[in-house]
Design a protein around this motif. Structure first.
Motif, PDB file in Angstrom:
ATOM      1  N   LYS A   1      34.353  51.674  31.937  1.00  0.00           N
ATOM      2  CA  LYS A   1      33.523  50.690  32.175  1.00  0.00           C
ATOM      3  C   LYS A   1      34.353  49.236  32.829  1.00  0.00           C
ATOM      4  O   LYS A   1      35.507  49.130  32.252  1.00  0.00           O
ATOM      5  CB  LYS A   1      32.619  50.081  31.021  1.00  0.00           C
ATOM      6  N   VAL A   2      33.905  48.902  33.753  1.00  0.00           N
ATOM      7  CA  VAL A   2      34.979  47.805  34.504  1.00  0.00           C
ATOM      8  C   VAL A   2      33.785  46.407  34.520  1.00  0.00           C
ATOM      9  O   VAL A   2      32.579  46.692  34.751  1.00  0.00           O
ATOM     10  CB  VAL A   2      35.071  48.107  35.703  1.00  0.00           C
TER      11      VAL A   2
ATOM     12  N   GLY B   1      33.940  59.052  36.158  1.00  0.00           N
ATOM     13  CA  GLY B   1      32.663  58.070  36.638  1.00  0.00           C
ATOM     14  C   GLY B   1      33.164  56.514  36.386  1.00  0.00           C
ATOM     15  O   GLY B   1      33.528  56.410  35.221  1.00  0.00           O
ATOM     16  N   ILE B   2      32.895  55.612  37.297  1.00  0.00           N
ATOM     17  CA  ILE B   2      33.210  54.218  36.939  1.00  0.00           C
ATOM     18  C   ILE B   2      31.636  53.714  36.669  1.00  0.00           C
ATOM     19  O   ILE B   2      30.782  53.683  37.693  1.00  0.00           O
ATOM     20  CB  ILE B   2      33.744  53.549  38.282  1.00  0.00           C
ATOM     21  N   ASP B   3      31.463  53.076  35.339  1.00  0.00           N
ATOM     22  CA  ASP B   3      30.270  52.312  35.062  1.00  0.00           C
ATOM     23  C   ASP B   3      30.510  50.923  34.926  1.00  0.00           C
ATOM     24  O   ASP B   3      31.910  50.622  34.846  1.00  0.00           O
ATOM     25  CB  ASP B   3      30.194  53.183  33.592  1.00  0.00           C
ATOM     26  N   THR B   4      29.712  50.198  34.643  1.00  0.00           N
ATOM     27  CA  THR B   4      29.820  48.766  34.456  1.00  0.00           C
ATOM     28  C   THR B   4      28.926  48.292  33.122  1.00  0.00           C
ATOM     29  O   THR B   4      28.074  49.001  32.511  1.00  0.00           O
ATOM     30  CB  THR B   4      29.030  47.911  35.578  1.00  0.00           C
TER      31      THR B   4
ATOM     32  N   LEU C   1      43.130  51.896  37.370  1.00  0.00           N
ATOM     33  CA  LEU C   1      44.125  51.608  36.863  1.00  0.00           C
ATOM     34  C   LEU C   1      44.137  51.462  35.453  1.00  0.00           C
ATOM     35  O   LEU C   1      44.902  51.864  34.564  1.00  0.00           O
ATOM     36  CB  LEU C   1      44.301  49.855  37.181  1.00  0.00           C
ATOM     37  N   GLN C   2      42.677  51.461  35.207  1.00  0.00           N
ATOM     38  CA  GLN C   2      42.408  51.598  33.537  1.00  0.00           C
ATOM     39  C   GLN C   2      42.629  53.022  32.951  1.00  0.00           C
ATOM     40  O   GLN C   2      42.870  53.142  31.758  1.00  0.00           O
ATOM     41  CB  GLN C   2      40.956  51.064  33.160  1.00  0.00           C
TER      42      GLN C   2
ATOM     43  N   ALA D   1      36.060  50.390  41.429  1.00  0.00           N
ATOM     44  CA  ALA D   1      36.592  51.698  41.312  1.00  0.00           C
ATOM     45  C   ALA D   1      37.984  51.685  41.184  1.00  0.00           C
ATOM     46  O   ALA D   1      38.727  52.425  40.441  1.00  0.00           O
ATOM     47  CB  ALA D   1      36.109  52.682  42.532  1.00  0.00           C
ATOM     48  N   VAL D   2      38.792  50.947  41.989  1.00  0.00           N
ATOM     49  CA  VAL D   2      40.043  50.735  41.889  1.00  0.00           C
ATOM     50  C   VAL D   2      40.613  50.255  40.337  1.00  0.00           C
ATOM     51  O   VAL D   2      41.507  50.535  39.925  1.00  0.00           O
ATOM     52  CB  VAL D   2      40.646  50.065  42.929  1.00  0.00           C
TER      53      VAL D   2
END
Length: 453
Positions: free
Chosen positions: A253-254, A204-207, A286-287, A281-282
């Motif tokens: 997290k981004v 999951g991509i979180d912020t 990369l992370q 998301a992209v």
């Protein structure tokens, strides 16, 4: 003849597209599921129609009724398409951080839009959660969708999106990544894919400002993690029932800046014009690159279209105001280039202090240089003025020369920022820049801070 009977029949079967330049440092195959190809330009079309149809079946939604939902915009668009075709009214409750484009698009398809403040607690009566619930109790023959806890949300992706991804990759998918908001997309797709192959990893991509990552890792709902953020469509300050944490292998997290920058990179480097959560998301892909082997097939879902963010992410002024543009700031002139055409605000020695205060208020500035016929001879700072006023209430009627401080240092426009920074101290709050044309501009510590990447 081959045609759809109505616009709802065009939902789904969105393409899977290989990413190339933006993921060049990753040896695995990275594929993007482009949900912007849905008629409402987002993944939310799938679950919106599914939620309507399930509510029709069990009687929650009656003929001629009003659909009410709190939305970041995309679910509202999907609900609008369903409402138009099926003959319902729609009220969308949206937060004030959402883009103007989202609000305008909702109104264009017949929805009534109610705007609520972002920076309030979920339980606050002004929050878009609370307003949505209240309207559903006040309006006769209405149905509150509640996409966060509505199981039809995740079920739509279990029935549609998951199988599509499995078939399009011929079962070779090894990792799936997507931004998490309501949780329906990640949970529905994860359930289907893990039933097919339990070894598929779900990320999951979180912020930053959201609770998901820490809660998944520790089981702690940490309210200290909740604060305002800019990225739209992902992250939450609640735990929606649609987020099935048991199906998710991890979160990353981004930052707001990375999400915005990589949204623009997708357009410029891949020709893929998508929204804010897709940039997040992209960047998340990369992370997490150290998790991928060369033979892996990584699928990342891009939720919506860049058309929703033309006035924000794709607007240079908006990006620059938030420090998101990768401008090369090295000299004094770089700090003032956005307002170099505006005249310097100053006061004269024989003007009254009240004139300086009025000018500071008008132009919303904290420091102001003082001049006489010889040039720059002093300076005024709002902190010093406040202290003078405490000591003497009549200071407003005094001439500025009696309360002014030392003049600000003057530098040339090509002076390196490091040298400018050293001149700004506790006792000296600004620096003047002399331009080639002989005019001057002011640099404050806030300009220096704003240039930090």
């Amino acid at each position: 003849m081959n045609y759809a009977k109505n616009i709802l029949e065009t939902i789904g079967n969105t393409p899977l597209v290989k990413l190339n330049k933006i993921t060049s440092e990753i040896e695995a195959t990275v594929l993007a599921k482009l949900e912007t190809f849905n008629p409402g330009n987002s993944a939310k079309d799938r679950m919106a129609v599914k939620m309507i149809e399930d509510a029709e079946v069990d009687g929650r939604l009656q003929p001629g009724g009003t659909i009410i939902e709190g939305t970041s915009g995309n679910t509202g668009m999907g609900l609008a398409l369903g409402a138009i075709i099926k003959g319902y009214k729609l009220i969308c409750v949206i937060t004030d951080k959402q883009s103007k484009e989202k609000m305008d698009i909702l109104r264009a398809v017949g929805a009534k839009v109610v705007v609520c403040p972002t920076d309030v607690e979920p339980t606050d009566p002004r929050s878009y959660y609370s307003v949505s619930k209240r309207l559903s109790t006040e309006i006769p023959n209405s149905w509150y969708v509640n996409q966060y806890d509505n199981p039809s949300n995740a079920q739509a992706h279990y029935e549609q999106t998951g199988p599509e991804i499995w078939e399009q990759t011929q079962g070779k998918i090894t990792h799936f990544l997507v931004g998490v908001g309501t949780g329906g997309t990640i949970s529905g797709i994860a359930k289907y894919l893990k039933e097919k192959n339990p070894n598929i990893k779900i990320w999951g991509i979180d912020t930053y400002g959201s609770v998901f990552k820490k809660y998944h890792e520790t089981g702690i709902f940490d309210e200290n993690e909740i604060y305002s953020y800019i990225t739209e469509g992902i992250g939450e300050d609640i735990l929606p029932k649609n987020v099935d944490f048991s199906l998710i292998d991890g979160f990353t997290k981004v930052t707001d800046k990375d999400a915005a920058v990589y949204t623009r990179k997708l357009a410029l480097e891949e020709g893929i014009f998508v929204g804010n959560s897709s940039g997040a998301a992209v960047k998340g892909v990369l992370q997490l690159k150290h998790h991928f082997k060369p033979e892996d097939v990584v699928v990342v879902l891009f939720h919506d279209s860049g058309s929703r963010y033309v006035g924000k992410i794709f607007n240079d002024d908006w990006m620059r105001e938030r420090g998101f543009l990768e401008d090369d700031v090295t000299k004094a002139i770089d700090l003032i280039k956005d307002h170099v055409d505006k005249p310097l605000v100053f006061v004269r020695t024989e003007e009254l202090v009240s004139h300086a205060i009025e000018r500071m208020r008008k132009y919303k500035i904290s420091q102001i240089p003082v001049i006489d016929i010889t040039g720059f001879v002093g300076s005024l700072d709002e902190t010093d003025l406040f202290q003078s006023y405490i000591e003497n209430k009549d200071v407003a009627d005094k001439p500025i020369r009696e309360v002014m401080g030392k003049p600000y240092p003057i530098v040339k426009e090509n002076t390196p920022i490091d040298e400018v920074s050293k001149l700004i101290t506790k006792d000296n709050q600004a620096v003047l820049v002399e331009l080639e044309n002989g005019k001057h501009h002011i640099i404050t510590k806030y300009d220096i801070i704003g240039s930090i990447k």
